[in-house]
Design a protein around this motif. Structure first.
Motif, PDB file in Angstrom:
ATOM      1  N   ALA A 111       0.871  -1.171   0.000  1.00 29.08           N
ATOM      2  CA  ALA A 111       0.000   0.000   0.000  1.00 29.08           C
ATOM      3  C   ALA A 111       0.907   1.219   0.000  1.00 29.08           C
ATOM      4  CB  ALA A 111      -0.870  -0.005   1.249  1.00 29.08           C
ATOM      5  N   ALA A 112       0.555   2.236  -0.791  1.00 34.36           N
ATOM      6  CA  ALA A 112       1.441   3.398  -0.889  1.00 34.36           C
ATOM      7  C   ALA A 112       0.642   4.678  -1.080  1.00 34.36           C
ATOM      8  CB  ALA A 112       2.409   3.210  -2.057  1.00 34.36           C
ATOM      9  N   GLY A 113       1.275   5.766  -0.723  1.00 32.08           N
ATOM     10  CA  GLY A 113       0.688   7.073  -0.971  1.00 32.08           C
ATOM     11  C   GLY A 113       1.046   7.526  -2.376  1.00 32.08           C
ATOM     12  N   GLU A 191       3.674  11.035   6.047  1.00 29.35           N
ATOM     13  CA  GLU A 191       4.579  12.157   5.820  1.00 29.35           C
ATOM     14  C   GLU A 191       3.887  13.493   6.067  1.00 29.35           C
ATOM     15  OE1 GLU A 191       4.373   9.386   3.808  1.00 29.35           O
ATOM     16  OE2 GLU A 191       6.147   8.725   4.903  1.00 29.35           O
ATOM     17  N   VAL A 207       4.931   6.574  -2.301  1.00 29.68           N
ATOM     18  CA  VAL A 207       5.763   6.405  -1.099  1.00 29.68           C
ATOM     19  C   VAL A 207       5.109   5.394  -0.172  1.00 29.68           C
ATOM     20  CG1 VAL A 207       4.710   8.495  -0.093  1.00 29.68           C
ATOM     21  CG2 VAL A 207       6.801   7.570   0.906  1.00 29.68           C
ATOM     22  N   GLY A 208       5.952   4.518   0.372  1.00 36.70           N
ATOM     23  CA  GLY A 208       5.445   3.499   1.285  1.00 36.70           C
ATOM     24  C   GLY A 208       6.519   3.032   2.244  1.00 36.70           C
ATOM     25  N   THR A 232      -3.271   4.112  -1.886  1.00 32.87           N
ATOM     26  CA  THR A 232      -4.313   4.119  -0.855  1.00 32.87           C
ATOM     27  C   THR A 232      -4.616   5.519  -0.325  1.00 32.87           C
ATOM     28  OG1 THR A 232      -2.636   3.677   0.814  1.00 32.87           O
ATOM     29  CG2 THR A 232      -3.824   1.768  -0.070  1.00 32.87           C
ATOM     30  N   ASP A 233      -3.797   6.499  -0.675  1.00 34.43           N
ATOM     31  CA  ASP A 233      -4.074   7.880  -0.274  1.00 34.43           C
ATOM     32  C   ASP A 233      -3.342   8.788  -1.251  1.00 34.43           C
ATOM     33  OD1 ASP A 233      -2.073   6.401   1.520  1.00 34.43           O
ATOM     34  OD2 ASP A 233      -1.351   8.446   1.707  1.00 34.43           O
TER      35      ASP A 233
END
Ligand code: HPA
Length: 272
Positions: A111-113, A191, A207-208, A232-233
């Motif tokens: 899952a990552a931004g 972050e 980013v994760g 996920t965001d």
């Protein structure tokens, strides 16, 4: 280290007879793929010597052996993160164990931004590169020459054939598969706005808090890696808002059918 790896492998071999061709690491909220696996054996991490125990509630902590897409796979249901307090050797031990069990490819999900303004919630992004912002490296210390060289090359960290095949599958199945750069951070906090901006500036698309240690250890062993992030965001300055684990899990659940179909099809295409 080598002895620990060998003891873990021996303990698994003592419990089961199974020759996996592909290893799969499932990320946060992405455990449903297991439902597609015709499970033949399942071993709890606490029944394998030297395996860490997953402390994240959304992970189950089992190695699952079975058939997926006509291939023999071993699936890590539950992975280990640096923020849980493990060191890099612990986090990556299962990758070396899977390699000694015989895997020829490693697939990783996370899952990552999303930092790239093209990203939408629950989109998938296949990694074509990464930036390691973690403070430790799993390959630090005495090199395990049995596994690979002291200075492993990272020219092509993610396998180009698998990337190409994944892109074709997504096009055929009718969903977007971004390709981009993943930045790995320690977490557990998300972050700050300035940190997200910084990561975009240095060239990251997502980013994760995982994946890079496992990918480094796999590439050290010359194991081809395919890794995919579920966005996920959204972390662009315009889209940024408060993030909760519930929101992350909800977006992961939305993306799960796509991820599951992608991995299943990709596995079935392999001739290994
Ligand atoms: N940052 C870091 N890790 C993450 C994020 C994020 O925004 N979303 C999911 N994992």
């Amino acid at each position: 280290m080598l002895q620990q790896i060998q003891e873990a492998v021996a303990a698994i071999r003592k419990q089961i007879s199974f020759d996996p061709q592909i290893g799969i690491i499932l990320g946060t909220g992405l455990g449903q793929l297991v439902n597609k696996v015709k499970v033949q054996h399942s071993i709890r991490y606490d029944d394998i010597p030297h395996f860490p125990i997953s402390t994240v509630e959304s992970h189950n902590g089992r190695l699952i052996f079975g058939e997926l897409g006509g291939k023999q796979v071993v699936v890590m249901q539950g992975r280990f993160h640096y923020y849980e307090g493990y060191n890099m050797q612990q986090i990556t031990l299962p990758v070396r164990v899977m390699k000694l069990l015989g895997i020829k490819q490693l697939y990783i999900s996370n899952a990552a931004g999303g930092l790239n303004p093209d990203h939408k919630l629950a989109d998938l992004m296949a990694l074509n590169d990464h930036i390691n912002l973690l403070p430790e490296n799993p390959l630090r210390g005495k090199n395990l020459d049995e596994f690979g060289p002291r200075f492993p090359d990272m020219f092509k960290p993610y396998d180009e054939t698998l990337l190409q095949q994944a892109g074709d599958i997504a096009a055929r199945l009718g969903f977007r598969l971004h390709k981009g750069v993943y930045a790995a951070v320690t977490g557990p906090n998300l972050e700050t706005p300035a940190e997200y901006r910084y990561m975009r500036v240095i060239g990251a698309d997502a980013v994760g808090m995982s994946t890079v240690p496992e990918a480094l250890v796999a590439r050290h062993m010359n194991l081809p890696v395919f890794a995919v992030s579920v966005i996920t965001d959204l972390c662009t300055p315009e889209a940024l808002e408060h993030v909760t684990i519930e929101k992350v899990l909800a977006a992961a659940a939305m993306a799960e059918p796509k991820l599951t179909a992608l991995v299943e099809e990709l596995v079935s295409l392999q001739t290994i």
